[in-house]
Design an enzyme around this catalytic site. Structure first.
Site, mmCIF file in Angstrom:
data_model
loop_
_atom_site.group_PDB
_atom_site.id
_atom_site.type_symbol
_atom_site.label_atom_id
_atom_site.label_comp_id
_atom_site.label_asym_id
_atom_site.label_seq_id
_atom_site.Cartn_x
_atom_site.Cartn_y
_atom_site.Cartn_z
ATOM 1 N N ASN A 87 1.134 -1.473 0.078
ATOM 2 C CA ASN A 87 -0.475 -0.094 -0.125
ATOM 3 C C ASN A 87 0.730 1.245 0.303
ATOM 4 O O ASN A 87 1.898 1.689 0.863
ATOM 5 C CB ASN A 87 -0.898 -0.284 1.297
ATOM 6 C CG ASN A 87 -1.481 1.404 1.402
ATOM 7 O OD1 ASN A 87 -1.874 2.091 0.673
ATOM 8 N ND2 ASN A 87 -2.687 1.381 2.613
ATOM 9 N N TRP A 88 1.213 2.149 -1.216
ATOM 10 C CA TRP A 88 2.174 3.059 -1.244
ATOM 11 C C TRP A 88 1.337 4.610 -0.328
ATOM 12 O O TRP A 88 2.018 5.539 -0.946
ATOM 13 C CB TRP A 88 2.222 2.900 -2.711
ATOM 14 C CG TRP A 88 3.283 2.290 -2.712
ATOM 15 C CD1 TRP A 88 3.416 0.790 -2.452
ATOM 16 C CD2 TRP A 88 3.745 2.143 -4.345
ATOM 17 N NE1 TRP A 88 3.889 0.380 -3.917
ATOM 18 C CE2 TRP A 88 4.373 0.846 -4.797
ATOM 19 C CE3 TRP A 88 3.177 2.791 -5.455
ATOM 20 C CZ2 TRP A 88 4.809 0.255 -5.956
ATOM 21 C CZ3 TRP A 88 4.205 2.190 -7.125
ATOM 22 C CH2 TRP A 88 4.382 1.377 -7.045
ATOM 23 N N LYS A 89 -0.140 4.245 -0.228
ATOM 24 C CA LYS A 89 -0.795 5.150 0.645
ATOM 25 C C LYS A 89 -0.831 6.702 -0.186
ATOM 26 O O LYS A 89 -0.287 6.974 -1.567
ATOM 27 C CB LYS A 89 0.072 5.714 1.966
ATOM 28 C CG LYS A 89 -0.016 4.409 2.807
ATOM 29 C CD LYS A 89 0.002 4.990 4.333
ATOM 30 C CE LYS A 89 -0.054 3.432 4.320
ATOM 31 N NZ LYS A 89 0.007 3.581 6.516
ATOM 32 N N GLU B 157 -6.533 3.848 7.965
ATOM 33 C CA GLU B 157 -6.062 5.700 7.878
ATOM 34 C C GLU B 157 -8.056 6.376 7.208
ATOM 35 O O GLU B 157 -8.451 7.232 7.853
ATOM 36 C CB GLU B 157 -4.872 5.742 6.706
ATOM 37 C CG GLU B 157 -3.983 5.993 7.894
ATOM 38 C CD GLU B 157 -2.683 5.216 6.833
ATOM 39 O OE1 GLU B 157 -2.570 5.061 6.204
ATOM 40 O OE2 GLU B 157 -1.923 4.664 7.547
ATOM 41 N N HIS C 58 -9.054 1.291 5.143
ATOM 42 C CA HIS C 58 -7.648 1.604 5.589
ATOM 43 C C HIS C 58 -8.063 2.241 6.982
ATOM 44 O O HIS C 58 -8.422 2.749 6.901
ATOM 45 C CB HIS C 58 -6.639 1.371 4.651
ATOM 46 C CG HIS C 58 -5.105 1.641 4.971
ATOM 47 N ND1 HIS C 58 -5.164 2.892 5.901
ATOM 48 C CD2 HIS C 58 -4.195 0.649 4.934
ATOM 49 C CE1 HIS C 58 -3.496 2.370 6.160
ATOM 50 N NE2 HIS C 58 -3.182 1.500 5.513
ATOM 51 N N SER D 71 4.212 -2.689 10.293
ATOM 52 C CA SER D 71 4.917 -2.973 10.287
ATOM 53 C C SER D 71 5.573 -4.260 9.719
ATOM 54 O O SER D 71 6.746 -4.559 10.568
ATOM 55 C CB SER D 71 5.685 -2.493 12.153
ATOM 56 O OG SER D 71 4.892 -0.961 12.005
ATOM 57 N N GLU E 16 -5.403 -5.835 10.407
ATOM 58 C CA GLU E 16 -4.280 -4.359 11.046
ATOM 59 C C GLU E 16 -4.158 -4.293 11.775
ATOM 60 O O GLU E 16 -4.901 -2.981 12.341
ATOM 61 C CB GLU E 16 -4.068 -3.134 9.367
ATOM 62 C CG GLU E 16 -4.079 -4.084 8.282
ATOM 63 C CD GLU E 16 -3.412 -3.319 7.538
ATOM 64 O OE1 GLU E 16 -2.060 -2.984 6.874
ATOM 65 O OE2 GLU E 16 -3.665 -1.878 6.722
ATOM 66 N N GLY F 176 2.516 1.396 11.034
ATOM 67 C CA GLY F 176 4.024 2.580 10.581
ATOM 68 C C GLY F 176 4.343 3.441 12.284
ATOM 69 O O GLY F 176 5.003 3.950 12.035
ATOM 70 N N GLY G 214 3.122 -1.602 3.822
ATOM 71 C CA GLY G 214 3.029 0.165 3.749
ATOM 72 C C GLY G 214 4.538 0.483 3.606
ATOM 73 O O GLY G 214 4.720 0.064 2.292
ATOM 74 N N GLY G 215 5.493 1.312 4.492
ATOM 75 C CA GLY G 215 6.866 1.358 4.456
ATOM 76 C C GLY G 215 7.630 0.592 3.493
ATOM 77 O O GLY G 215 8.476 1.478 2.638
HETATM 78 C C1 PEP Z 1 -0.554 -0.223 6.408
HETATM 79 O O1 PEP Z 1 -0.486 0.949 6.428
HETATM 80 O O2 PEP Z 1 -1.315 -0.826 5.414
HETATM 81 C C2 PEP Z 1 0.839 -0.662 6.726
HETATM 82 C C3 PEP Z 1 0.653 -2.180 6.592
HETATM 83 O O3 PEP Z 1 1.628 -0.100 7.429
HETATM 84 P P1 PEP Z 1 3.058 -0.231 7.632
HETATM 85 O O4 PEP Z 1 3.823 -1.630 6.572
HETATM 86 O O5 PEP Z 1 4.309 0.942 7.442
HETATM 87 O O6 PEP Z 1 2.574 -0.015 9.773
#
Ligand code: PEP
Length: 252
Positions: free
Chosen positions: A9-11, A99, A97, A215, A169, A175, A236-237
């Protein structure tokens, strides 16, 4: 049979040029990885979907959307419909998600509408849900997850579940650098599978892919993915870096 999935997920990251480069890099690197029953997915921003799809052609890399609006069309300035996504070749959409839920006020009811609209348009859904830190501290995490699933998805009939991927999640792990332990992830995933068994049947429970997100990094991916009810990750990251994302794909 359920598949293994690694989804990035590149957000709101990566401009058009960066998107093309990242797709190119991942496409090249996964050519060297054996992807037995494993799907590799990336979700760039809306404006970069078309060029990402173009770049990902003739590869196993799937390009999906991070979101969509629930309405068919109309006066919703700045929004994108399921039909619009379908029209540019998108086949899958991420919904719910954390967010979207916390920053943009998406409720379970809105998400149920989005789910219906996506399915009516033939889109597969990666449905995200998970508890807040306070829910876990107060030991309400199972009931929070259960109500998110009930309110967002349990109105569907069993056939519709061919088009649903779940992504657990825990919000406190997104994050933050803090990961659920492999045991915590397995415990929740087994609970979710039990809910599917009770509400639907063994086939839905066994065939639905349940991803873990929060994470996930090259250093912890293998241990998390080794758990029997964890079918992959929503990343994510670490999905913004070819080497890290590839290492996570290899871990599965
Ligand atoms: C996400 O945004 O779905 C996520 C899991 O982010 P991260 O891996 O950065 O925690």
């Amino acid at each position: 049979m359920r598949s293994k999935i690694i989804a990035g997920n590149w957000k709101m990251n990566m401009n058009n040029k960066e998107t093309k480069n990242l797709v190119k890099g991942i496409k090249k690197s996964i050519k060297r990885v054996q992807l037995d029953n494993t799907r590799v997915i990336v979700a760039p921003a809306y404006v970069n979907l078309t060029s990402a799809i173009k770049r990902a052609k003739k590869s196993n890399l799937e390009v999906v959307s991070q979101n969509m609006h629930q309405a068919k069309n109309g006066a919703f300035t700045g929004e994108i419909s399921a039909d619009m996504l379908k029209g540019i070749g998108v086949k899958t959409v991420i919904l719910g998600h954390s967010e979207r839920r916390s920053i943009f006020g998406e409720t379970d009811a809105i998400l149920a509408e989005k789910v219906n609209s996506a399915l009516e348009n033939g889109l597969e859904i990666i449905f995200c849900f998970g508890e807040l830190l306070e829910d876990r501290k107060s030991e309400n995490h199972f009931s929070v997850v259960e109500s998110q699933l009930k309110n967002g998805l349990f109105h569907l009939d069993s056939m519709a579940w061919n088009q649903i991927v779940l992504a657990y999640e825990p919000v406190w792990a997104i994050g933050t650098g803090e990961t659920a332990s492999p045991e915590q992830a397995q415990e929740m995933h087994a609970f979710i599978r039990k809910l599917l068994q009770e509400k639907y049947n063994t086939s839905v429970a066994d065939n639905t892919s349940i991803l873990y997100g929060g994470s996930v990094k090259p250093a912890n991916a293998e241990e998390i993915f080794s758990k029997q009810d964890v079918d992959g990750g929503l990343i994510g990251g670490a999905s913004l870096n070819v080497a890290d994302f590839t290492a996570i794909i290899k871990a599965i």
